[in-house]
Design an enzyme around this catalytic site. Structure first.
Site, PDB file in Angstrom:
ATOM      1  N   SER A 316       0.817  -1.215   0.000  1.00 40.91           N
ATOM      2  CA  SER A 316       0.000   0.000   0.000  1.00 40.91           C
ATOM      3  C   SER A 316       0.853   1.268   0.000  1.00 40.91           C
ATOM      4  CB  SER A 316      -0.942   0.013   1.207  1.00 40.91           C
ATOM      5  OG  SER A 316      -0.210  -0.066   2.417  1.00 40.91           O
ATOM      6  N   ASP A 583      -2.792   6.540  11.703  1.00 44.68           N
ATOM      7  CA  ASP A 583      -1.915   6.000  10.667  1.00 44.68           C
ATOM      8  C   ASP A 583      -0.626   6.805  10.659  1.00 44.68           C
ATOM      9  OD1 ASP A 583      -0.630   5.087   8.428  1.00 44.68           O
ATOM     10  OD2 ASP A 583      -2.253   5.481   7.026  1.00 44.68           O
ATOM     11  N   HIS A 586       1.598   5.470   6.355  1.00 47.62           N
ATOM     12  CA  HIS A 586       1.383   6.065   5.038  1.00 47.62           C
ATOM     13  C   HIS A 586       1.591   7.583   5.118  1.00 47.62           C
ATOM     14  CE1 HIS A 586      -0.939   2.252   5.040  1.00 47.62           C
ATOM     15  NE2 HIS A 586      -0.405   2.145   3.838  1.00 47.62           N
TER      16      HIS A 586
END
Length: 616
Positions: A316, A583, A586
């Site tokens: 990802s 998060d 990312h």
């Protein structure tokens, strides 16, 4: 005597109205011409459309060769009906977190972890007299880690730079050029044991051209410069300079796009759309010590890649980088109009999504450029069927075989950017030479010792996938291996209280605390890279894009708790002091991840323009 009939008089009476209509029409036409002229002067639409319809601008000679993209394209409004975006390549794609086992081990055997270092990087003395008087912000200077040459220099096509990084950051537009290169870097070679350079080396300030002073509170260094952000954008590039050793500088020019001008932005990375209150994290740019990375020009990039395919393959984080690239390129095909403070825009050409569940593909017709992405969690072959004493349902990784889900496409790619590493913290079984040799968060036979842990497995996987590329009989492209992307969960793992909330700017010199897991994953990746180089047999090229330490300073670039647009989401610590789910792996878009693509652009430019003089 009657000279005119009543009918004729009626026509004469209507005549003034006709004159009025003519005057109004002429006046309206004149206003339109004036307005159109102003638009053309302010926004040179003609050259933009010519460039993307015919591949040239007004200053270039028209190439009469017929390209598939030389077709008439209709300007369409911004409804994106012709772009069918496919992002759900796998149901578990967004579930990339670091689990912990029953013993609390987040990722690896603790014996392999290097001890964390809280030592600050010493900074040489500097002249304070030239400091800008009104600057109170934290600022970095150009750092000075030595560029490192990889082993086996005789394999030139597969040699990549491996510099030691000691980044800093600065609150001005740029660092003033003119430093003596001999005072800035020293050469260090990595031997077979991969002895990485000492990261506590002092920072050489170079010459007195850069005025600087230390901030006693944070260890930050302030720097002033005569070169503006716009000057940096157009500055010439030393094609042999080290791209990975430098500083984070504040650029008032702003990001390459906004969350409102990119229609392919994953909501979890849309930090502004999810309510993040600060924006400065969008404005920091990477500045190599001895040169500049040019600001990404999407038009030039599409021309550079004319007729070629760029593929992002991996997890990802690869998706994060691929979407950043699309967001940047989308700006090259967009015409903006502002009316009553509302931005409206129309596209001269929207990239066509020709993707499917196996591979996303966006095709730019005017230059026949394809941007592709293939999901591969580990980059090696994976199965779920029972194997020996490993039951069904647990992922089995065949560490000595590449992922066959994408190998068939490899000959069609001109440039490949690889991303992997973080999924080795997830549950899996490791198979090598048709034998179970280890596992992560799974090992039922306590009496049987593991031969391979998850960190070693990552290094083996890197060697496997890269060897399959540099020995592929039909692959002649450029492979860019982006080094391990650091996360910034402070105070714990993603599910044990780790947090990056409240980080609004890069770490300053001396503030970076070494992450033991990131360090050893990086070392294993570089070892696998070096071993693959020794096995190269084809004409493809292999480059290491070494971003790990530089991005260790960017704890401000993650979504944190701003992962969704829910206005009622929790963004602060609770009464018990625990942070909300967040998060810290990312990257926000726009944000630091865009710098990856500026470096990718520069690596590709160096290769395609024939200058391959990487530092050695």
């Amino acid at each position: 005597m009657t000279w005119a009939s009543p009918k004729y008089s009626s026509r004469m009476a209507a005549y003034p109205r006709s004159v009025t209509w003519i005057v109004v029409s002429v006046g309206g036409l004149a206003f339109f011409l004036i307005f159109a002229s102003w638009i053309l002067i302010s926004y040179p639409i003609g050259s933009t459309v010519r460039l993307y319809f015919y591949g040239v601008d007004s200053s270039q000679k028209v190439d009469l060769s017929i390209y598939p993209g030389n077709q008439t394209t209709t300007i369409v409004p911004r409804d994106y009906k012709d772009v069918n975006i496919v992002v759900n390549n796998t149901p578990s794609e967004s579930d990339l977190q670091v689990p912990v086992d029953s013993n609390g081990d987040a990722s690896m055997d603790k014996s392999n972890l290097a001890p964390k270092s809280n030592s600050q990087m010493p900074i040489s003395s500097m002249d304070k007299s030239n400091l800008a008087p009104k600057s109170n912000s934290q600022v970095p200077i150009s750092s000075t880690g030595p560029p490192v040459s990889l082993e086996n220099k005789e394999i030139k096509d597969h040699t990549a730079p491996l510099p030691a990084l000691s980044p800093a950051f600065t609150k001005e537009e740029d660092v003033k050029p003119g430093a003596d290169p001999s005072k800035v870097t020293k050469s260090v070679e990595i031997d077979d044991s991969l002895s990485l350079p000492n990261k506590s080396n002092s920072v050489d300030m170079g010459t007195n051209d850069t005025a600087a002073s230390s901030d006693s509170k944070s260890g930050a260094v302030q720097s002033s410069s005569s070169q503006s952000g716009n000057d940096t954008k157009n500055a010439p590039v030393d094609t042999g300079c080290d791209l990975y050793h430098g500083s984070w500088i504040y650029d008032k020019t702003g990001p390459l796009y906004t969350n409102n001008t990119c229609p392919v932005l994953t909501q979890m990375q849309n930090c502004q759309g999810n309510g993040r209150p600060d924006k400065e994290y969008e404005n920091w740019r990477w500045k190599p010590s001895q040169c500049d990375v040019p600001r990404f020009d999407p038009k030039k990039f599409l021309e550079l890649m004319r007729g070629k395919t760029l593929a992002f393959i991996g997890d990802s984080v690869a998706r994060n980088q691929m979407e950043s690239m699309l967001c940047i390129l989308w700006q090259a095909i967009t015409l903006y109009f502002i009316y009553k403070n509302i931005m409206e825009y129309f596209q001269a050409e929207a990239p066509i999504n020709r993707g499917n569940r196996r591979m996303q593909r966006y095709f730019f017709r005017s230059t026949s450029v394809t941007i592709a992405r293939i999901w591969s969690s580990w980059l090696v072959k994976q199965t779920s069927e029972p194997f020996d004493f490993a039951p069904a349902g647990v992922t089995k990784l065949h560490l000595d075989a590449p992922d066959d889900n994408f190998m068939e496409f490899i000959p069609k790619f001109d440039v490949i950017v690889l991303s992997s590493g973080h999924w080795f913290a997830k549950q899996s079984v490791y198979i090598l030479n048709n034998e179970i040799v280890g596992g992560q968060l799974w090992w039922p036979h306590k009496s049987r010792p593991k031969k391979v842990n998850n960190v070693d497995a990552f290094g083996i996987s890197v060697e496997t996938i890269l060897t399959s590329l540099v020995t592929h009989p039909n692959y002649t492209g450029l492979t860019i291996v982006r080094s391990y992307s650091p996360d910034h969960y402070e105070g714990g793992a993603w599910n044990t209280g780790g947090s990056c909330t409240g980080k609004t700017k890069p770490l300053a010199v001396g503030e970076l605390v070494e992450n033991g897991f990131t360090k050893i994953m990086y070392e294993k990746q570089v070892s696998g890279f070096n071993r693959a180089i020794q096995k190269a047999t084809n004409k493809s090229k292999l480059r290491l894009m070494d971003i790990t330490e530089a991005f260790g300073y960017r704890h401000d670039g993650h979504p944190g708790p701003y992962r969704n647009p829910d206005p009622n989401k929790i963004t602060k610590r609770g009464p018990d002091g625990k942070p909300p789910p967040q998060d810290c792996l990312h990257w926000c878009m726009p944000g630091p991840v865009d710098t990856w693509n500026e470096i990718v652009n520069e690596i590709i430019r160096r290769e395609y323009e024939g200058n391959k003089s990487f530092p050695s």
